[in-house]
Scaffold this motif. Structure first.
Motif, PDB file in Angstrom:
ATOM      1  N   SER A   1      17.049  37.958  64.933  1.00  0.00           N
ATOM      2  CA  SER A   1      17.615  36.550  64.802  1.00  0.00           C
ATOM      3  C   SER A   1      17.515  35.495  64.982  1.00  0.00           C
ATOM      4  N   THR A   2      17.296  35.737  66.563  1.00  0.00           N
ATOM      5  CA  THR A   2      16.037  34.293  67.172  1.00  0.00           C
ATOM      6  C   THR A   2      14.474  34.080  66.091  1.00  0.00           C
TER       7      THR A   2
ATOM      8  N   LEU B   1      16.199  39.815  56.201  1.00  0.00           N
ATOM      9  CA  LEU B   1      16.163  39.362  57.197  1.00  0.00           C
ATOM     10  C   LEU B   1      15.159  39.883  58.815  1.00  0.00           C
ATOM     11  N   THR B   2      14.832  41.228  59.018  1.00  0.00           N
ATOM     12  CA  THR B   2      14.965  42.098  59.418  1.00  0.00           C
ATOM     13  C   THR B   2      12.976  42.549  59.295  1.00  0.00           C
ATOM     14  N   ARG B   3      13.383  42.156  57.821  1.00  0.00           N
ATOM     15  CA  ARG B   3      11.792  42.816  57.406  1.00  0.00           C
ATOM     16  C   ARG B   3      11.069  41.690  57.967  1.00  0.00           C
TER      17      ARG B   3
ATOM     18  N   TYR C   1      26.060  47.854  52.615  1.00  0.00           N
ATOM     19  CA  TYR C   1      26.824  47.119  51.595  1.00  0.00           C
ATOM     20  C   TYR C   1      26.384  48.385  50.913  1.00  0.00           C
ATOM     21  N   ASN C   2      25.120  48.660  51.066  1.00  0.00           N
ATOM     22  CA  ASN C   2      24.594  49.737  49.435  1.00  0.00           C
ATOM     23  C   ASN C   2      25.768  50.831  49.610  1.00  0.00           C
ATOM     24  N   HIS C   3      26.199  51.472  51.465  1.00  0.00           N
ATOM     25  CA  HIS C   3      27.120  52.702  51.651  1.00  0.00           C
ATOM     26  C   HIS C   3      28.232  52.369  50.647  1.00  0.00           C
ATOM     27  N   PHE C   4      28.842  51.021  51.352  1.00  0.00           N
ATOM     28  CA  PHE C   4      30.181  51.419  50.792  1.00  0.00           C
ATOM     29  C   PHE C   4      30.588  51.134  49.332  1.00  0.00           C
ATOM     30  N   PHE C   5      29.490  50.443  48.454  1.00  0.00           N
ATOM     31  CA  PHE C   5      29.897  49.991  46.998  1.00  0.00           C
ATOM     32  C   PHE C   5      28.796  51.379  46.414  1.00  0.00           C
TER      33      PHE C   5
ATOM     34  N   ASP D   1      18.427  36.485  54.401  1.00  0.00           N
ATOM     35  CA  ASP D   1      19.421  35.833  54.934  1.00  0.00           C
ATOM     36  C   ASP D   1      19.664  37.170  55.395  1.00  0.00           C
ATOM     37  N   TYR D   2      19.875  38.501  55.227  1.00  0.00           N
ATOM     38  CA  TYR D   2      20.778  39.658  55.797  1.00  0.00           C
ATOM     39  C   TYR D   2      19.801  40.339  56.080  1.00  0.00           C
ATOM     40  N   THR D   3      20.537  41.341  57.673  1.00  0.00           N
ATOM     41  CA  THR D   3      19.583  41.997  58.046  1.00  0.00           C
ATOM     42  C   THR D   3      19.773  43.511  57.364  1.00  0.00           C
ATOM     43  N   ALA D   4      18.828  44.851  57.633  1.00  0.00           N
ATOM     44  CA  ALA D   4      18.340  45.626  57.385  1.00  0.00           C
ATOM     45  C   ALA D   4      19.410  46.307  57.139  1.00  0.00           C
ATOM     46  N   LYS D   5      20.798  46.333  58.397  1.00  0.00           N
ATOM     47  CA  LYS D   5      21.544  46.921  58.955  1.00  0.00           C
ATOM     48  C   LYS D   5      22.931  46.593  57.729  1.00  0.00           C
TER      49      LYS D   5
END
Length: 228
Positions: A119-120, A25-27, A75-79, A66-70
């Motif tokens: 997001s806006t 979403l950020t990109r 997600y990558n960190h926790f999994f 639909d997902y922000t870079a953060k």
């Protein structure tokens, strides 16, 4: 755009019908403002939408938009998902290396103060229609981005400074002949392009085919006018 051509051509060579891009979403929000700055306002819905079918046999999809870079980073960190970080290429002007990085710094800076900024911008892009990017015929599609040409009518007056006026040497293909085959944004990109050999072979072959066809139609019109 040349990067997209390379990815799509690789998919064709390997027999893939779909290509998944990792744009978040950020990109997408950064790309929206960047493309707007580069004169691609009419094609924003195609360049940033979930599906991109302008390449015909290969569909480009953006499932992570639909997902922000953060969110993706957490997600990558926790999994414990392995992540590859490719450092960007910098020019000698470190402060303002490109429009893309300038827009990225601007949006990320606003995001720190106003958390709803990205997001806006993203939601605004969601409301855009892909209709302006459609072409009535194959000859009305841009040679590089494959969107409908936006250079008809009065807009030609504003496009005059973008034309390449150099005369080619003997036996050398003219870059100026390719200009009418490009949309406004791709004309600006084409001006910075090196020799025509840097174009993908199938893009160059299609350009030569259109140029020859235009020359034949022009000769036919001259013959008809001379007879009348």
């Amino acid at each position: 755009m040349l990067r997209t051509h390379l990815i799509v051509q690789t998919a064709r060579d390997r027999g893939y019908a779909k290509v998944m891009m990792g744009e978040s979403l950020t990109r997408v929000a950064i790309k929206l403002l960047t493309n707007l700055s580069l004169g691609r306002g009419a094609f924003l819905a195609v360049d940033t939408g979930f599906t991109d079918q302008r390449h015909g046999d290969v569909m480009v999809v953006r499932p992570m938009r639909d997902y922000t870079a953060k969110e993706i980073a957490f997600y990558n960190h926790f999994f414990s998902i392995p992540t590859v970080i490719v450092p960007p290429l910098f020019t000698k002007h470190r402060e303002k290396p490109s429009i893309h990085q300038l827009v990225e710094r601007f949006l990320l800076g606003l995001q720190e103060e106003f958390p709803s900024t990205i997001s806006t911008v993203y939601r605004t892009g969601e409301k855009l229609s892909p209709e302006p990017a459609k072409a009535s015929s194959e000859s009305q599609r841009c040679l590089l981005c494959l969107c409908g040409l936006d250079t008809d009518g009065e807009e030609e007056l504003a496009l005059e400074p973008t034309l390449i006026l150099e005369e080619p040497a003997a036996g050398v293909e003219s870059k100026a002949a390719y200009i009418p085959l490009l949309c406004y944004s791709c004309r600006l990109t084409f001006k910075e392009l090196g020799p025509l050999d840097t174009l993908p072979p199938y893009v160059r072959a299609e350009g030569q085919r259109r140029i020859r066809r235009a020359e034949m139609e022009h000769d036919q019109e001259n013959q008809e006018s001379s007879k009348s």
